[in-house]
Design an enzyme around this catalytic site. Structure first.
Site, short mmCIF file in Angstrom:
data_model
loop_
_atom_site.label_atom_id
_atom_site.label_comp_id
_atom_site.label_asym_id
_atom_site.label_seq_id
_atom_site.Cartn_x
_atom_site.Cartn_y
_atom_site.Cartn_z
CG ASP A 1 4.09 2.23 -3.09
OD1 ASP A 1 4.78 1.29 -3.52
OD2 ASP A 1 4.40 2.89 -2.09
N GLY B 1 3.17 -0.12 0.89
CA GLY B 1 2.50 0.83 0.00
C GLY B 1 1.11 1.20 0.48
#
Length: 347
Positions: free
Chosen positions: A165, A119
């Site tokens: 994320d 992420g």
């Protein structure tokens, strides 16, 4: 409105994350139709952003870790170069500063290679958003920071991906995150006992596969499967959502063996969401891991490369790391974090 002379030196950082279960169910249109659920945890690797005032009227974007630099003079259109820096800067100038540009250097680094599956791009956007929020004194809370980061990355810039994320980076910690209709998101922090938290942290090994991956192609295939109502894709995503809830329950009682069992069939379901999730290199690393004590593992992120993580009983962690490194991976223990994005000013 903030003028150039009012800018203070500001830094921000946002943590990267491991996706434990439910990855893919945060993608539209799946979460819009069925609701998504993710279990993730942030780790001691970060995206960093420094926002520094300038006296020469220039706007400068720098990404030191990838060696890129863009310089814009006062009359230049900011329409090229580092897309994430540009996207955040332009949104904040238009939305929170009446369209008046401010002369700054925005310099960033990330504690992971591009295409890590941790992420990292979203964490970078969150760090940039939180830093610019502070500079322009924008009235944004944690949910606002995460949602704005998602809008900039997915809508303004047009990068494919889900929603988990940005929320992981903004909130930090171990979170069960629900993605509902109409962009509604609920972040549920898990309150683990000290013993369970330490056992969980000691049971994780992360390993860079040596392959950076472009997640967009895999995500686009998953999205296509949802749009065409592909039975295989939808069944796999339904299973991943069930696994996220089951993983949450197993983690709250500290049952590492049950977590590994869920992780194993969750990895199988993930591979069914689209082609390219696994590769020959990843398969070899997983074979090595299983032969040296790993209970189960999965690729973090969309797949195709980046970081894998494995669950292992802590007494076998060292030999697992040695074996993965000998097999060509880059393995290490991991430190979990409990804090999301942070901003500070300095002299």
């Amino acid at each position: 409105m903030v003028a150039g002379k009012d800018i203070r030196k500001t830094r921000a950082r946002a943590p990267l994350r491991l996706g434990l279960a439910g990855g893919g169910t945060d993608l539209s249109p799946y979460c819009d139709q069925f609701g998504g659920a993710i279990l993730n945890v942030t780790i001691g690797r970060y995206a960093f952003a420094s926002i520094l005032p300038r006296e020469d009227g220039l706007v400068v974007f720098e990404a030191d870790d990838i060696g890129e630099r863009d310089v814009f003079e006062e009359g230049d259109s900011i329409g090229r170069g580092l897309v994430l820096h540009r996207g955040v800067y332009q949104r904040f100038i238009s939305q929170f500063n009446d369209g008046v540009r401010i002369p700054v250097t925005i310099r960033t680094t990330v504690d992971a290679p591009a295409g890590s599956g941790l992420g990292s791009s979203s964490a970078l956007v969150v760090a940039l958003v939180d830093g610019m929020r502070d500079v322009l004194e924008a009235p944004l809370g944690q949910y606002d920071v995460a949602h704005l980061a998602w809008e900039i990355e997915r809508l303004d810039v047009g990068l494919s991906g889900g929603r988990q994320d940005q929320y992981a980076a903004a909130f930090g910690g171990v979170n069960f995150i629900e993605f509902l209709k109409s962009d509604q998101v609920i972040v549920n922090p898990l309150r683990l006992s000290g013993a369970i938290y330490r056992e969980f942290e000691s049971s994780i090994v992360i390993c860079f596969s040596g392959l950076s991956r472009q997640s967009a192609a895999i995500i686009d295939r998953q999205t296509s499967g949802i749009l065409t109502a592909s039975t295989a894709t939808l069944d796999a995503l339904h299973q991943l959502k069930i696994d996220a809830l089951a993983m949450k329950r197993a983690l709250t009682v500290g049952d590492i063996d049950l977590m590994a069992e869920i992780l194993g069939h969750s990895w199988t379901a993930k591979q069914a969401t689209a082609t390219g999730v696994s590769t020959d290199t990843i398969d070899r690393l997983f074979e090595t891991a299983r032969a040296h004590g790993a209970l189960a593992g999965k690729i973090s992120g969309a797949g195709g490369g980046g970081f894998a993580f494995f669950l292992v009983h802590p007494e076998h962690r060292f030999r697992l790391i040695e074996a993965l490194n000998a097999a060509g991976g880059q393995a290490s223990p991991v430190q979990l974090t409990s804090v999301g994005s942070e901003v500070w000013r300095f002299r």
